[in-house]
Design a protein around this motif. Structure first.
Motif, PDB file in Angstrom:
ATOM      1  N   ARG A 290       0.831  -1.220   0.000  1.00  0.00           N
ATOM      2  CA  ARG A 290       0.000   0.000   0.000  1.00  0.00           C
ATOM      3  C   ARG A 290       0.862   1.265   0.000  1.00  0.00           C
ATOM      4  O   ARG A 290       0.548   2.266   0.639  1.00  0.00           O
ATOM      5  CB  ARG A 290      -0.945   0.015   1.208  1.00  0.00           C
ATOM      6  CG  ARG A 290      -1.934  -1.127   1.256  1.00  0.00           C
ATOM      7  CD  ARG A 290      -2.935  -1.051   0.111  1.00  0.00           C
ATOM      8  NE  ARG A 290      -3.686   0.199   0.154  1.00  0.00           N
ATOM      9  CZ  ARG A 290      -4.291   0.751  -0.893  1.00  0.00           C
ATOM     10  NH1 ARG A 290      -4.215   0.167  -2.082  1.00  0.00           N
ATOM     11  NH2 ARG A 290      -4.973   1.878  -0.769  1.00  0.00           N
ATOM     12  N   ARG A 291       1.930   1.206  -0.789  1.00  0.00           N
ATOM     13  CA  ARG A 291       2.802   2.377  -0.904  1.00  0.00           C
ATOM     14  C   ARG A 291       2.541   3.137  -2.193  1.00  0.00           C
ATOM     15  O   ARG A 291       2.824   4.333  -2.282  1.00  0.00           O
ATOM     16  CB  ARG A 291       4.272   1.957  -0.824  1.00  0.00           C
ATOM     17  CG  ARG A 291       4.597   1.180   0.458  1.00  0.00           C
ATOM     18  CD  ARG A 291       6.060   0.885   0.594  1.00  0.00           C
ATOM     19  NE  ARG A 291       6.824   2.091   0.924  1.00  0.00           N
ATOM     20  CZ  ARG A 291       8.133   2.115   1.139  1.00  0.00           C
ATOM     21  NH1 ARG A 291       8.817   0.991   1.019  1.00  0.00           N
ATOM     22  NH2 ARG A 291       8.744   3.235   1.441  1.00  0.00           N
ATOM     23  N   VAL A 292       2.045   2.422  -3.222  1.00  0.00           N
ATOM     24  CA  VAL A 292       1.699   3.086  -4.475  1.00  0.00           C
ATOM     25  C   VAL A 292       0.383   2.523  -4.983  1.00  0.00           C
ATOM     26  O   VAL A 292      -0.093   1.475  -4.531  1.00  0.00           O
ATOM     27  CB  VAL A 292       2.796   2.887  -5.551  1.00  0.00           C
ATOM     28  CG1 VAL A 292       4.142   3.387  -5.084  1.00  0.00           C
ATOM     29  CG2 VAL A 292       2.882   1.429  -5.981  1.00  0.00           C
ATOM     30  N   GLU A 293      -0.202   3.255  -5.956  1.00  0.00           N
ATOM     31  CA  GLU A 293      -1.412   2.792  -6.623  1.00  0.00           C
ATOM     32  C   GLU A 293      -1.339   3.197  -8.092  1.00  0.00           C
ATOM     33  O   GLU A 293      -0.579   4.098  -8.465  1.00  0.00           O
ATOM     34  CB  GLU A 293      -2.653   3.403  -5.975  1.00  0.00           C
ATOM     35  CG  GLU A 293      -2.686   4.920  -6.016  1.00  0.00           C
ATOM     36  CD  GLU A 293      -3.907   5.493  -5.311  1.00  0.00           C
ATOM     37  OE1 GLU A 293      -4.789   4.706  -4.936  1.00  0.00           O
ATOM     38  OE2 GLU A 293      -3.963   6.734  -5.144  1.00  0.00           O
ATOM     39  N   GLN A 294      -2.117   2.528  -8.932  1.00  0.00           N
ATOM     40  CA  GLN A 294      -2.175   2.847 -10.352  1.00  0.00           C
ATOM     41  C   GLN A 294      -3.520   3.490 -10.667  1.00  0.00           C
ATOM     42  O   GLN A 294      -4.574   2.910 -10.368  1.00  0.00           O
ATOM     43  CB  GLN A 294      -1.983   1.578 -11.200  1.00  0.00           C
ATOM     44  CG  GLN A 294      -0.621   0.930 -11.010  1.00  0.00           C
ATOM     45  CD  GLN A 294      -0.392  -0.255 -11.911  1.00  0.00           C
ATOM     46  OE1 GLN A 294      -0.369  -0.099 -13.131  1.00  0.00           O
ATOM     47  NE2 GLN A 294      -0.225  -1.431 -11.329  1.00  0.00           N
ATOM     48  N   VAL A 295      -3.458   4.671 -11.257  1.00  0.00           N
ATOM     49  CA  VAL A 295      -4.675   5.430 -11.553  1.00  0.00           C
ATOM     50  C   VAL A 295      -4.545   6.052 -12.934  1.00  0.00           C
ATOM     51  O   VAL A 295      -3.604   6.822 -13.196  1.00  0.00           O
ATOM     52  CB  VAL A 295      -4.904   6.555 -10.514  1.00  0.00           C
ATOM     53  CG1 VAL A 295      -6.176   7.325 -10.843  1.00  0.00           C
ATOM     54  CG2 VAL A 295      -4.952   5.995  -9.102  1.00  0.00           C
ATOM     55  N   LYS A 300       1.177   6.240  -8.761  1.00  0.00           N
ATOM     56  CA  LYS A 300       1.325   7.341  -7.821  1.00  0.00           C
ATOM     57  C   LYS A 300       1.584   6.822  -6.408  1.00  0.00           C
ATOM     58  O   LYS A 300       1.080   5.772  -6.018  1.00  0.00           O
ATOM     59  CB  LYS A 300       0.059   8.199  -7.806  1.00  0.00           C
ATOM     60  CG  LYS A 300      -0.274   8.830  -9.153  1.00  0.00           C
ATOM     61  CD  LYS A 300      -1.543   9.663  -9.076  1.00  0.00           C
ATOM     62  CE  LYS A 300      -1.872  10.318 -10.414  1.00  0.00           C
ATOM     63  NZ  LYS A 300      -3.084  11.145 -10.340  1.00  0.00           N
ATOM     64  N   VAL A 301       2.350   7.590  -5.667  1.00  0.00           N
ATOM     65  CA  VAL A 301       2.550   7.294  -4.262  1.00  0.00           C
ATOM     66  C   VAL A 301       1.265   7.587  -3.512  1.00  0.00           C
ATOM     67  O   VAL A 301       0.660   8.644  -3.695  1.00  0.00           O
ATOM     68  CB  VAL A 301       3.726   8.124  -3.688  1.00  0.00           C
ATOM     69  CG1 VAL A 301       3.841   7.924  -2.173  1.00  0.00           C
ATOM     70  CG2 VAL A 301       5.039   7.764  -4.375  1.00  0.00           C
ATOM     71  N   ILE A 302       0.808   6.658  -2.704  1.00  0.00           N
ATOM     72  CA  ILE A 302      -0.445   6.839  -1.955  1.00  0.00           C
ATOM     73  C   ILE A 302      -0.287   7.932  -0.921  1.00  0.00           C
ATOM     74  O   ILE A 302       0.623   7.904  -0.080  1.00  0.00           O
ATOM     75  CB  ILE A 302      -0.860   5.515  -1.284  1.00  0.00           C
ATOM     76  CG1 ILE A 302      -1.202   4.471  -2.350  1.00  0.00           C
ATOM     77  CG2 ILE A 302      -2.046   5.722  -0.353  1.00  0.00           C
ATOM     78  CD1 ILE A 302      -1.559   3.119  -1.788  1.00  0.00           C
ATOM     79  N   ASP A 303      -1.173   8.907  -1.001  1.00  0.00           N
ATOM     80  CA  ASP A 303      -1.217  10.035  -0.060  1.00  0.00           C
ATOM     81  C   ASP A 303       0.099  10.800  -0.007  1.00  0.00           C
ATOM     82  O   ASP A 303       0.394  11.467   0.983  1.00  0.00           O
ATOM     83  CB  ASP A 303      -1.560   9.553   1.365  1.00  0.00           C
ATOM     84  CG  ASP A 303      -2.978   8.975   1.433  1.00  0.00           C
ATOM     85  OD1 ASP A 303      -3.175   8.089   2.273  1.00  0.00           O
ATOM     86  OD2 ASP A 303      -3.837   9.409   0.644  1.00  0.00           O
ATOM     87  N   ASN A 304       0.891  10.686  -1.074  1.00  0.00           N
ATOM     88  CA  ASN A 304       2.183  11.369  -1.110  1.00  0.00           C
ATOM     89  C   ASN A 304       3.004  11.116   0.151  1.00  0.00           C
ATOM     90  O   ASN A 304       3.671  12.005   0.668  1.00  0.00           O
ATOM     91  CB  ASN A 304       2.009  12.883  -1.303  1.00  0.00           C
ATOM     92  CG  ASN A 304       1.894  13.255  -2.762  1.00  0.00           C
ATOM     93  OD1 ASN A 304       2.415  12.547  -3.614  1.00  0.00           O
ATOM     94  ND2 ASN A 304       1.215  14.348  -3.030  1.00  0.00           N
ATOM     95  N   GLN A 305       2.941   9.856   0.673  1.00  0.00           N
ATOM     96  CA  GLN A 305       3.684   9.543   1.873  1.00  0.00           C
ATOM     97  C   GLN A 305       5.176   9.674   1.599  1.00  0.00           C
ATOM     98  O   GLN A 305       5.653   9.493   0.488  1.00  0.00           O
ATOM     99  CB  GLN A 305       3.370   8.137   2.350  1.00  0.00           C
ATOM    100  CG  GLN A 305       3.663   7.040   1.327  1.00  0.00           C
ATOM    101  CD  GLN A 305       3.311   5.682   1.844  1.00  0.00           C
ATOM    102  OE1 GLN A 305       3.701   5.340   2.965  1.00  0.00           O
ATOM    103  NE2 GLN A 305       2.568   4.903   1.074  1.00  0.00           N
ATOM    104  N   PRO A 306       5.949  10.020   2.644  1.00  0.00           N
ATOM    105  CA  PRO A 306       7.401  10.207   2.450  1.00  0.00           C
ATOM    106  C   PRO A 306       8.041   8.936   1.905  1.00  0.00           C
ATOM    107  O   PRO A 306       7.657   7.839   2.279  1.00  0.00           O
ATOM    108  CB  PRO A 306       7.913  10.537   3.857  1.00  0.00           C
ATOM    109  CG  PRO A 306       6.703  11.046   4.587  1.00  0.00           C
ATOM    110  CD  PRO A 306       5.528  10.315   4.020  1.00  0.00           C
ATOM    111  N   LEU A 307       9.012   9.114   1.038  1.00  0.00           N
ATOM    112  CA  LEU A 307       9.725   7.981   0.467  1.00  0.00           C
ATOM    113  C   LEU A 307      10.978   7.726   1.253  1.00  0.00           C
ATOM    114  O   LEU A 307      11.908   7.195   0.798  1.00  0.00           O
ATOM    115  CB  LEU A 307      10.037   8.272  -1.009  1.00  0.00           C
ATOM    116  CG  LEU A 307       8.802   8.594  -1.866  1.00  0.00           C
ATOM    117  CD1 LEU A 307       9.223   8.858  -3.270  1.00  0.00           C
ATOM    118  CD2 LEU A 307       7.806   7.433  -1.839  1.00  0.00           C
TER     119      LEU A 307
END
Length: 307
Positions: A290-295, A300-307
């Motif tokens: 649950r770190r990225v999603e495809q849209v 995209k990074v989910i919720d723009n969480q820190p990398l």
């Protein structure tokens, strides 16, 4: 090719009557029977052999008993040396490659002034699978039809007799091992602890050669104690490295990229230097976490969480 190890041509030694019981490869005690300007005659029973002064350890005296190793010198005469070999007849051991002759084979350092030849017939057919200088080969000694010494690879049966079975705790351990045989399917190696290890060609990071020492991971321990090895990283480690690479790329683009698991393989390889299957596995790992999603064709990074 001259390897710098062979001595300059010595003065010609006196001719010796052909011995009837002495053979190259023998290590034995012999008695000094007479002396010349350039060496000594040694006797064993009725047989006599010449010891050049350069092959003696210090000055010898009449009737003195000395231990010598017999070999054929550069004039193909049976001769003696007081330098004892690393591997004698009936023994086997690891010898270093010191020279290569494309027409004859490879020369090995056996601890005496004349190097030991491993003939071309005992080497792999492909020259890039031949050993290189400073590689080590596991060999024994044999005599050719003229009684001259040659090296021969240790047989599978001999290796089986002295090899040590490994236990299950060896799995995933990193080991050092040396190739003793190359076949079409892969290579057989012997580890520093005398475990037999096989590496399939699919698990190599390039063509392997006889005598090469490598570091590899134990991927499987067989019931008989033999090992399977791999020079590639464990899949989960590789997936993690590829996932980190994708996250780094996403971070450089503010958390989004126009590439998904539907992107063409050649584009993936050009952008990320990885296969599409590796890309999909790494992307799947990130999505499962649950770190990225495809849209809409984007990752995209989910919720723009820190990398």
């Amino acid at each position: 090719m001259y390897n710098g190890r062979r001595p300059e041509r010595q003065k010609v030694a006196p001719k010796v009557a052909s011995p009837s019981n002495l053979m190259a490869g023998m290590t034995l005690e012999m008695t000094v029977s007479r002396q010349t300007d350039i060496g000594y005659f040694l006797r064993s029973g009725k047989d006599e052999v010449f010891l050049h002064v350069n092959e003696a350890r210090g000055h010898l005296h009449m009737d003195e008993e000395v231990e010598v190793f017999l070999y054929h010198d550069h004039e193909n005469r049976l001769a003696a040396t007081m330098a004892l070999p690393y591997v004698a007849m009936g023994e086997y051991g690891w010898l270093e490659v010191v020279d290569i002759s494309p027409r004859m084979g490879v020369f090995l350092d056996n601890g005496i002034n004349k190097d030991l030849l491993l003939f071309i017939d005992d080497l792999p057919k492909l020259s890039d699978e031949w050993p290189r200088p400073q590689d080590r080969l596991l060999v024994a000694l044999k005599r050719d039809k003229l009684g001259r010494l040659l090296a021969k690879p240790v047989t599978e049966n001999e290796i089986t007799q002295f090899s040590v079975p490994a236990d299950a705790r060896m799995k995933n351990k990193q080991v050092e091992a040396t190739v003793y045989k190359v076949i079409q399917a892969g290579a057989f190696l012997l580890t520093e602890d005398d475990h037999i290890l096989f590496i399939h060609r699919d698990e190599m990071d390039g063509r392997m050669r006889m005598g090469q020492t490598v570091s590899c991971r134990v991927s499987y321990v067989r019931e008989d104690g033999r090992l399977n090895g791999s020079m590639k990283e464990r899949k989960e480690v590789k997936y993690g490295e590829d996932a980190d690479k994708l996250l780094e790329y996403l971070n450089s683009r503010n958390g989004a990229m126009p590439y998904t698991d539907n992107t063409e393989a050649d584009i993936i390889r050009e952008k990320f230097q990885m296969s599409k299957s590796s890309f999909k596995r790494a992307l799947g790992k990130l999505m499962k976490e649950r770190r990225v999603e495809q849209v809409d064709g984007w990752t995209k990074v989910i919720d723009n969480q820190p990398l």
